[in-house]
Design an enzyme around this catalytic site. Structure first.
Site, PDB file in Angstrom:
ATOM      1  N   SER A  53     -43.723  -7.045  24.839  1.00  0.00           N
ATOM      2  CA  SER A  53     -44.300  -6.284  26.131  1.00  0.00           C
ATOM      3  C   SER A  53     -42.917  -5.541  26.858  1.00  0.00           C
ATOM      4  O   SER A  53     -41.886  -5.635  26.799  1.00  0.00           O
ATOM      5  CB  SER A  53     -44.760  -7.183  27.127  1.00  0.00           C
ATOM      6  OG  SER A  53     -45.932  -7.601  26.392  1.00  0.00           O
TER       7      SER A  53
HETATM    8  N1  SAH Z   1     -46.300 -11.836  25.268  1.00  0.00           N
HETATM    9  C1  SAH Z   1     -45.753 -11.073  24.583  1.00  0.00           C
HETATM   10  C2  SAH Z   1     -46.512  -9.935  23.921  1.00  0.00           C
HETATM   11  C3  SAH Z   1     -47.708 -10.032  23.087  1.00  0.00           C
HETATM   12  S1  SAH Z   1     -48.378  -8.877  22.524  1.00  0.00           S
HETATM   13  C4  SAH Z   1     -44.346 -10.709  24.985  1.00  0.00           C
HETATM   14  O1  SAH Z   1     -43.801 -11.365  25.804  1.00  0.00           O
HETATM   15  O2  SAH Z   1     -43.978  -9.963  24.584  1.00  0.00           O
HETATM   16  C5  SAH Z   1     -50.024  -9.811  22.229  1.00  0.00           C
HETATM   17  C6  SAH Z   1     -50.232 -11.015  21.619  1.00  0.00           C
HETATM   18  O3  SAH Z   1     -51.483 -11.363  21.499  1.00  0.00           O
HETATM   19  C7  SAH Z   1     -50.088 -10.833  19.935  1.00  0.00           C
HETATM   20  O4  SAH Z   1     -48.984 -11.766  19.171  1.00  0.00           O
HETATM   21  C8  SAH Z   1     -51.414 -11.129  19.210  1.00  0.00           C
HETATM   22  O5  SAH Z   1     -51.120 -11.563  18.052  1.00  0.00           O
HETATM   23  C9  SAH Z   1     -52.068 -12.036  20.358  1.00  0.00           C
HETATM   24  N2  SAH Z   1     -53.517 -12.094  20.312  1.00  0.00           N
HETATM   25  C10 SAH Z   1     -54.492 -10.965  20.152  1.00  0.00           C
HETATM   26  N3  SAH Z   1     -55.520 -11.238  20.207  1.00  0.00           N
HETATM   27  C11 SAH Z   1     -55.649 -12.714  20.436  1.00  0.00           C
HETATM   28  C12 SAH Z   1     -56.696 -13.668  20.508  1.00  0.00           C
HETATM   29  N4  SAH Z   1     -57.781 -13.459  20.309  1.00  0.00           N
HETATM   30  N5  SAH Z   1     -56.358 -14.868  20.618  1.00  0.00           N
HETATM   31  C13 SAH Z   1     -54.809 -15.317  20.810  1.00  0.00           C
HETATM   32  N6  SAH Z   1     -53.839 -14.115  20.687  1.00  0.00           N
HETATM   33  C14 SAH Z   1     -54.183 -12.905  20.260  1.00  0.00           C
END
Ligand code: SAH
Length: 221
Positions: free
Chosen positions: A72
């Site tokens: 992010s």
């Molecule tokens: N928190 C992270 C950004 C995450 S991006 C940071 O600090 O940079 C979003 C994440 O959500 C991805 O890793 C993706 O695999 C996960 N994701 C998407 N759909 C999901 C679901 N239904 N359950 C759990 N994780 C999910």
């Protein structure tokens, strides 16, 4: 030390000055919390991205982390963290979408405990190790579907969702403690509204923090 040497070593890319520039930028954009800004300065974001992207780690942008996912944008992490802490200082937090764990690392020392759920096992494995190397121990990890939350440890004072949902996930609302808040991007692909839902004793109140762009919260993962 000459400039050539420091750039070869990569020191220039992750220096205190580079990090200060990022913090300055976030402050200009309205982030005020000293503890949040201190975390943005101190968490080594270059360790959360591929080495090839390390030189861009302190830019205020999302970057690819593989498996079609992104780390992010620092501003968004700061905004969500600040919004959460303003409403529930300390407390027990559920995070959905662990990814590389950057948001987790920023938040961890500012709350009691984080329960984090991610659907991609490979990301989870690497993130678990990375956070251990950074001496962060108040985090529990789970491979699972974020739409389901993590009922075992509910209720939570705060729930942070780092992926975009088409609608508010009912089970996350149910897992909020009274007085607790859910922070979640809601809307279609590419452009969503960052929504804060506060649970009172008998109802939910909704507020908007503005436009954001997250990868989708995959249904039934
Ligand atoms: N928190 C992270 C950004 C995450 S991006 C940071 O600090 O940079 C979003 C994440 O959500 C991805 O890793 C993706 O695999 C996960 N994701 C998407 N759909 C999901 C679901 N239904 N359950 C759990 N994780 C999910």
């Amino acid at each position: 030390m000459n400039a050539g040497y420091s750039s070869i070593q990569g020191i220039g890319m992750t220096s205190a000055r580079t990090r200060d520039r990022l913090v300055h930028r976030l402050r200009e954009q309205g982030i005020q919390s000293p503890e949040v800004l201190a975390r943005i300065r101190n968490v080594p974001r270059h360790l959360f991205v591929d080495e090839a992207l390390a030189s861009r780690a302190y830019e205020d942008t999302a970057l690819p982390i593989g498996m079609g996912q992104t780390i992010s944008q620092p501003y968004v992490v700061a905004r969500m963290t600040e919004a959460l802490l303003a409403r529930i200082p300390g407390g027990k937090v559920l995070e959905i979408g662990t990814g590389c764990g950057y948001q987790t690392a920023v938040l961890a020392p500012l709350v009691k405990e984080i329960f984090t759920v991610e659907r991609i096992p490979e990301l989870l494995r690497k993130t678990r190790q990375r956070l251990r190397e950074l001496d962060i121990y108040n985090v529990r990890f789970r491979r699972g579907d974020g739409w389901e939350g993590w009922p075992k440890y509910a209720p939570y004072d705060g729930i942070l969702v780092a992926a975009a949902a088409r609608e508010l996930p009912r089970k996350l609302l149910e897992q909020l403690a009274p007085g607790g808040v859910l922070i979640i991007p809601v809307g279609p692909e590419r452009l969503q509204d960052l929504v804060v839902v506060t649970r009172t004793n008998d109802h939910y109140e909704q507020q908007s923090l503005g436009a954001v762009s997250f990868v989708p919260l995959v249904p039934g993962a």
